[in-house]
Design a protein around this motif. Structure first.
Motif, PDB file in Angstrom:
ATOM      1  N   ALA A  76       0.811  -1.099   0.124  1.00  0.00           N
ATOM      2  CA  ALA A  76      -0.108  -0.211  -0.047  1.00  0.00           C
ATOM      3  C   ALA A  76       1.087   1.229   0.152  1.00  0.00           C
ATOM      4  N   PRO A  77       0.345   2.271  -0.350  1.00  0.00           N
ATOM      5  CA  PRO A  77       0.997   3.516  -0.258  1.00  0.00           C
ATOM      6  C   PRO A  77       1.254   4.103   0.972  1.00  0.00           C
ATOM      7  N   ASN A  78       2.384   4.719   1.227  1.00  0.00           N
ATOM      8  CA  ASN A  78       2.796   5.442   2.610  1.00  0.00           C
ATOM      9  C   ASN A  78       1.980   6.681   2.487  1.00  0.00           C
ATOM     10  N   ALA A  79       2.173   7.386   3.647  1.00  0.00           N
ATOM     11  CA  ALA A  79       1.340   8.668   3.731  1.00  0.00           C
ATOM     12  C   ALA A  79       1.733   9.716   3.076  1.00  0.00           C
ATOM     13  N   SER A  80       3.094   9.854   2.745  1.00  0.00           N
ATOM     14  CA  SER A  80       3.586  10.806   1.839  1.00  0.00           C
ATOM     15  C   SER A  80       3.179  10.430   0.557  1.00  0.00           C
ATOM     16  N   GLU A  81       3.142   9.421  -0.197  1.00  0.00           N
ATOM     17  CA  GLU A  81       2.654   8.851  -1.348  1.00  0.00           C
ATOM     18  C   GLU A  81       1.152   9.256  -1.682  1.00  0.00           C
ATOM     19  N   ALA A  82       0.526   8.852  -0.576  1.00  0.00           N
ATOM     20  CA  ALA A  82      -0.954   9.180  -0.521  1.00  0.00           C
ATOM     21  C   ALA A  82      -1.239  10.534  -0.712  1.00  0.00           C
ATOM     22  N   LEU A  83      -0.443  11.462  -0.099  1.00  0.00           N
ATOM     23  CA  LEU A  83      -0.602  13.069  -0.207  1.00  0.00           C
ATOM     24  C   LEU A  83      -0.343  13.324  -1.675  1.00  0.00           C
ATOM     25  N   LEU A  84       0.749  12.733  -2.333  1.00  0.00           N
ATOM     26  CA  LEU A  84       1.069  13.025  -3.858  1.00  0.00           C
ATOM     27  C   LEU A  84      -0.214  12.692  -4.764  1.00  0.00           C
ATOM     28  N   ALA A  85      -0.871  11.474  -4.433  1.00  0.00           N
ATOM     29  CA  ALA A  85      -1.920  10.965  -5.161  1.00  0.00           C
ATOM     30  C   ALA A  85      -3.154  11.853  -4.858  1.00  0.00           C
ATOM     31  N   ALA A  86      -3.432  12.372  -3.570  1.00  0.00           N
ATOM     32  CA  ALA A  86      -4.508  13.184  -3.654  1.00  0.00           C
ATOM     33  C   ALA A  86      -4.354  14.549  -4.488  1.00  0.00           C
ATOM     34  N   LEU A  87      -3.112  15.038  -4.339  1.00  0.00           N
ATOM     35  CA  LEU A  87      -2.661  16.294  -5.259  1.00  0.00           C
ATOM     36  C   LEU A  87      -3.051  15.883  -6.543  1.00  0.00           C
ATOM     37  N   GLY A  88      -2.256  14.678  -7.073  1.00  0.00           N
ATOM     38  CA  GLY A  88      -2.578  14.417  -8.537  1.00  0.00           C
ATOM     39  C   GLY A  88      -4.101  13.980  -8.979  1.00  0.00           C
ATOM     40  N   ILE A 117      11.992  13.702  -0.297  1.00  0.00           N
ATOM     41  CA  ILE A 117      11.816  13.977   1.328  1.00  0.00           C
ATOM     42  C   ILE A 117      13.140  13.475   1.897  1.00  0.00           C
ATOM     43  N   HIS A 118      13.532  13.998   2.909  1.00  0.00           N
ATOM     44  CA  HIS A 118      14.548  13.599   3.813  1.00  0.00           C
ATOM     45  C   HIS A 118      14.125  12.472   4.636  1.00  0.00           C
ATOM     46  N   MET A 119      14.652  11.217   4.214  1.00  0.00           N
ATOM     47  CA  MET A 119      14.159  10.115   5.022  1.00  0.00           C
ATOM     48  C   MET A 119      14.700   9.909   6.545  1.00  0.00           C
ATOM     49  N   THR A 120      15.785  10.521   6.897  1.00  0.00           N
ATOM     50  CA  THR A 120      16.488  10.570   8.158  1.00  0.00           C
ATOM     51  C   THR A 120      15.753  11.308   9.202  1.00  0.00           C
ATOM     52  N   SER A 121      15.124  12.258   8.711  1.00  0.00           N
ATOM     53  CA  SER A 121      14.393  13.303   9.677  1.00  0.00           C
ATOM     54  C   SER A 121      12.885  12.880   9.770  1.00  0.00           C
ATOM     55  N   VAL A 122      12.337  11.843   9.077  1.00  0.00           N
ATOM     56  CA  VAL A 122      11.067  11.621   9.092  1.00  0.00           C
ATOM     57  C   VAL A 122      10.389  11.412  10.388  1.00  0.00           C
ATOM     58  N   TRP A 123      10.853  10.630  11.391  1.00  0.00           N
ATOM     59  CA  TRP A 123      10.316  10.255  12.620  1.00  0.00           C
ATOM     60  C   TRP A 123      11.034  10.899  13.755  1.00  0.00           C
ATOM     61  N   GLY A 124      11.890  11.888  13.584  1.00  0.00           N
ATOM     62  CA  GLY A 124      12.750  12.645  14.666  1.00  0.00           C
ATOM     63  C   GLY A 124      13.971  11.965  15.211  1.00  0.00           C
ATOM     64  N   PHE A 135       8.118  17.583   2.189  1.00  0.00           N
ATOM     65  CA  PHE A 135       8.571  17.865   1.016  1.00  0.00           C
ATOM     66  C   PHE A 135       9.165  19.259   0.946  1.00  0.00           C
ATOM     67  N   GLU A 136      10.045  19.357   0.265  1.00  0.00           N
ATOM     68  CA  GLU A 136      10.636  20.383   0.090  1.00  0.00           C
ATOM     69  C   GLU A 136       9.963  21.121  -1.204  1.00  0.00           C
ATOM     70  N   SER A 137       9.740  20.299  -2.042  1.00  0.00           N
ATOM     71  CA  SER A 137       9.054  20.899  -3.304  1.00  0.00           C
ATOM     72  C   SER A 137       8.424  19.599  -3.891  1.00  0.00           C
ATOM     73  N   ILE A 138       7.255  19.969  -4.670  1.00  0.00           N
ATOM     74  CA  ILE A 138       6.498  19.133  -5.299  1.00  0.00           C
ATOM     75  C   ILE A 138       6.395  19.384  -6.626  1.00  0.00           C
ATOM     76  N   ARG A 139       6.707  18.529  -7.796  1.00  0.00           N
ATOM     77  CA  ARG A 139       6.788  18.938  -9.007  1.00  0.00           C
ATOM     78  C   ARG A 139       5.495  18.033  -9.638  1.00  0.00           C
ATOM     79  N   VAL A 140       4.993  18.695 -10.637  1.00  0.00           N
ATOM     80  CA  VAL A 140       3.847  17.850 -11.432  1.00  0.00           C
ATOM     81  C   VAL A 140       3.973  18.264 -12.930  1.00  0.00           C
ATOM     82  N   SER A 141       4.209  17.222 -13.487  1.00  0.00           N
ATOM     83  CA  SER A 141       4.056  17.474 -14.971  1.00  0.00           C
ATOM     84  C   SER A 141       2.672  16.677 -15.739  1.00  0.00           C
TER      85      SER A 141
END
Length: 186
Positions: A76-88, A117-124, A135-141
């Motif tokens: 299943a997608p992770n939460a960040s991937e689900a956020l990108l899916a919602a935007l798309g 996304i910087h994975m090393t800072s995801v959970w503190g 995310f620092e930036s999101i790119r949509v093509s």
């Protein structure tokens, strides 16, 4: 379980029913001050997996996993991937609806949404150097085959982004209120 391969080419776009779209527009015009509350109940399933209950739809799974590594095999997608899916998804719907309103026929539409996304800072834990969390930036093509000039299609995309609830939620500051729920009565 690996992610399914991305299929090349544009996805076929079935047209939106203009009468159905007009009904939604008319409902919004009837009371422009109306606010609709959307809800999702997230229930932890263990092992970093959740089920999300939205309306009476089947539960939508989300699993927090690193794209690579031992947890990367989640189905299943992770939460960040689900956020990108919602935007798309929001942008795709907006492009279709606005194209219909402008008399532009879309034969196919595909959006590639990506973010770093910087994975090393995801959970503190791990890397504690000051970095952007999230995310620092999101790119949509946006790729589409439609009956309009590139200039008209670019204007359609700009207009859609301007009025997209998901894009504006990500772009604009949003009040976020998270609190522990009251204790259940014994």
């Amino acid at each position: 379980m690996a992610s399914p391969p991305v299929k090349p080419g544009l996805g076929a776009a079935a047209p939106i029913d203009k009468r159905e779209l007009q009904t939604v527009i008319d409902q919004g015009k009837a009371d422009p001050t109306a606010v609709r509350t959307l809800r999702c109940r997230t229930v932890a399933q263990g092992r970093l997996s959740q089920l999300n209950y939205i309306r009476d739809l089947p539960p939508q799974p989300v699993t927090e996993h690193a794209p690579e590594g031992p947890l990367g095999e989640a189905g299943a997608p992770n939460a960040s991937e689900a956020l990108l899916a919602a935007l798309g998804s929001c942008l795709s719907i907006g492009i279709h609806a606005n194209a219909l309103a402008q008399g532009i026929r879309i034969r196919s539409l595909e959006l590639d949404v990506e973010a770093d996304i910087h994975m090393t800072s995801v959970w503190g834990d791990g890397d504690r150097q000051p970095r952007t969390i999230g995310f620092e930036s999101i790119r949509v093509s946006v790729r589409m085959d439609a009956d309009a000039s590139r200039k008209a299609l670019a204007a359609l995309v700009r207009h859609t982004v301007l009025w997209s609830p998901a894009a504006n939620t990500l772009h604009n500051p949003v009040h976020l209120d998270i609190a522990l729920a009251p204790a259940a009565a014994a």
